[in-house]
Design an enzyme around this catalytic site. Structure first.
Site, mmCIF file in Angstrom:
data_model
loop_
_atom_site.group_PDB
_atom_site.id
_atom_site.type_symbol
_atom_site.label_atom_id
_atom_site.label_comp_id
_atom_site.label_asym_id
_atom_site.label_seq_id
_atom_site.Cartn_x
_atom_site.Cartn_y
_atom_site.Cartn_z
ATOM 1 N N ILE A 27 39.564 41.378 40.052
ATOM 2 C CA ILE A 27 39.292 40.294 41.070
ATOM 3 C C ILE A 27 39.762 40.634 42.445
ATOM 4 O O ILE A 27 39.366 40.667 43.586
ATOM 5 C CB ILE A 27 39.720 38.815 40.905
ATOM 6 C CG1 ILE A 27 39.234 38.454 39.488
ATOM 7 C CG2 ILE A 27 39.535 37.819 42.091
ATOM 8 C CD1 ILE A 27 40.045 37.182 39.032
ATOM 9 N N CYS A 56 40.837 43.046 31.072
ATOM 10 C CA CYS A 56 39.617 43.210 30.510
ATOM 11 C C CYS A 56 39.301 44.778 29.804
ATOM 12 O O CYS A 56 38.405 44.835 29.075
ATOM 13 C CB CYS A 56 38.820 43.263 31.923
ATOM 14 S SG CYS A 56 38.674 41.794 32.457
ATOM 15 N N TYR A 99 36.171 39.673 33.526
ATOM 16 C CA TYR A 99 37.015 39.785 34.906
ATOM 17 C C TYR A 99 38.436 39.344 34.528
ATOM 18 O O TYR A 99 38.640 38.561 33.748
ATOM 19 C CB TYR A 99 36.459 39.280 36.116
ATOM 20 C CG TYR A 99 36.324 37.615 36.107
ATOM 21 C CD1 TYR A 99 37.217 36.928 36.749
ATOM 22 C CD2 TYR A 99 35.128 36.908 35.524
ATOM 23 C CE1 TYR A 99 37.272 35.614 36.669
ATOM 24 C CE2 TYR A 99 35.006 35.627 35.632
ATOM 25 C CZ TYR A 99 36.145 34.844 35.871
ATOM 26 O OH TYR A 99 36.155 33.541 35.943
ATOM 27 N N CYS A 100 39.330 39.932 35.550
ATOM 28 C CA CYS A 100 40.690 39.359 35.434
ATOM 29 C C CYS A 100 41.425 39.656 36.781
ATOM 30 O O CYS A 100 40.422 40.513 37.611
ATOM 31 C CB CYS A 100 41.606 39.702 34.484
ATOM 32 S SG CYS A 100 41.368 41.635 34.192
ATOM 33 N N THR A 101 42.885 39.607 36.910
ATOM 34 C CA THR A 101 43.321 39.758 38.203
ATOM 35 C C THR A 101 43.041 41.336 38.834
ATOM 36 O O THR A 101 42.529 41.576 39.819
ATOM 37 C CB THR A 101 44.702 39.547 38.214
ATOM 38 O OG1 THR A 101 45.067 37.988 37.594
ATOM 39 C CG2 THR A 101 45.251 39.438 39.500
#
Length: 302
Positions: free
Chosen positions: A213, A191, A184-186
């Site tokens: 996210i 990703c 996961y990432c912003t």
């Protein structure tokens, strides 16, 4: 001034002439009075823009007309009108600076051999079915996780995206290679690359949260598996998904709960310092004493 918004987006698709795409994007944004950062590479486009909602809608409509960008997921959040000081459109070898541009292959459908995309509800379903075997793997720089992360997530020791390949090849995560990994990432872009990098190095079951996210928080707010605040690479610095958001960060000086980053007072330093309001008001605390938490706020990341 109309309603102010910020959009975060990326699209992986072959770009034959990045410089021509840059010129078009620059002209388009200037005509719509939009500010922010756009990164273009032979692999696609990555952007964060702020401005009037109606102007942003015109930008979205125009950008989706480019071959390969039709299905871009534009993620919207509230803006202030002062989220970005200027417009900057840049051409680079990579959309995310992992340092391995030749390893990533893209086609009209996106990254080849990347992780399986999971919608937020599908993430919950996976956890329900596989329980504690599911490993959340943070695809951001480590300092971002200080104020928000998925519960029990693995936080790699990374200062910039360049550190991920070395981290993964270090062997410290080899025991996870047979487990279901949810990266996961912003906004999801890091990703796309991270999941492919992990699969190329023997991780068998790799997923990524579709929309990152931001999309997960839009759906579940603070009633799901996310805890804390989300760091953003603009003047907002952080956002919360609801009034029930937990404060999981700790002041670097007194360990009081906080989610507030302060810029180092030294003009040549890009480091961020996590401080409570009381410590943040003391000038002597605004000069960093270490280099382990650096802010690449000039680097566009989603």
């Amino acid at each position: 001034m109309g309603l102010q918004k910020v959009i975060l987006y990326y699209g992986f698709a072959p770009v034959i002439d990045p410089d021509t795409l840059k010129l078009w994007q620059q002209t388009l944004c200037e005509s719509l009075n939009l500010k922010g950062r756009i990164l273009i590479s032979p692999h696609g486009i990555n952007g964060t823009l702020g401005g009037d909602m109606q102007d942003l809608k015109k930008y979205v409509k125009a950008t989706r007309q480019y071959p390969g960008f039709k299905k871009i997921d534009f993620k919207w959040s509230n803006g202030t009108g002062n989220d970005f000081p200027r417009l900057k459109v840049t051409v680079k070898r990579e959309l995310v600076s992992f340092g391995h541009p030749g390893e990533i292959q893209v086609d009209i459908n996106g990254v080849v051999n990347g992780g399986v995309h999971l919608k937020p509800k599908e993430v919950h379903k996976l956890v329900e079915e596989r329980g504690d075997d599911v490993v959340f793997f943070d695809g951001r720089n480590a300092f971002e996780a200080k104020i928000g992360k998925f519960k029990n997530a693995v936080i790699p020791d990374t200062v910039t995206s360049h550190d991920f390949v070395k981290e993964i090849e270090s062997g410290k995560y080899d025991h996870l290679k047979s487990k279901p990994i949810v990266t996961y990432c912003t906004g999801g872009i890091r990703c796309e690359i991270l999941s492919a990098v992990m699969k190329n190095r023997g991780f068998e079951e790799v997923y990524q949260i579709e929309g990152g996210i931001v999309r997960y928080g839009d759906k579940y707010k603070d009633a799901g598996l996310w805890e804390g605040s989300l760091y953003t690479f603009d003047n907002r610095m952080t956002i919360d998904f609801s009034k029930e958001s937990k404060v999981i960060g700790e002041c670097e000086k007194c360990q009081a709960p906080t989610k507030d980053f302060y810029n180092c007072a030294e003009s040549v330093c890009n480091e961020l310092i996590l401080l409570c309001s009381a410590c943040g008001e003391a000038g002597e605390n605004l000069r960093c004493t270490h280099s382990s938490v650096r802010s690449n706020r000039k680097e566009l990341i989603g």
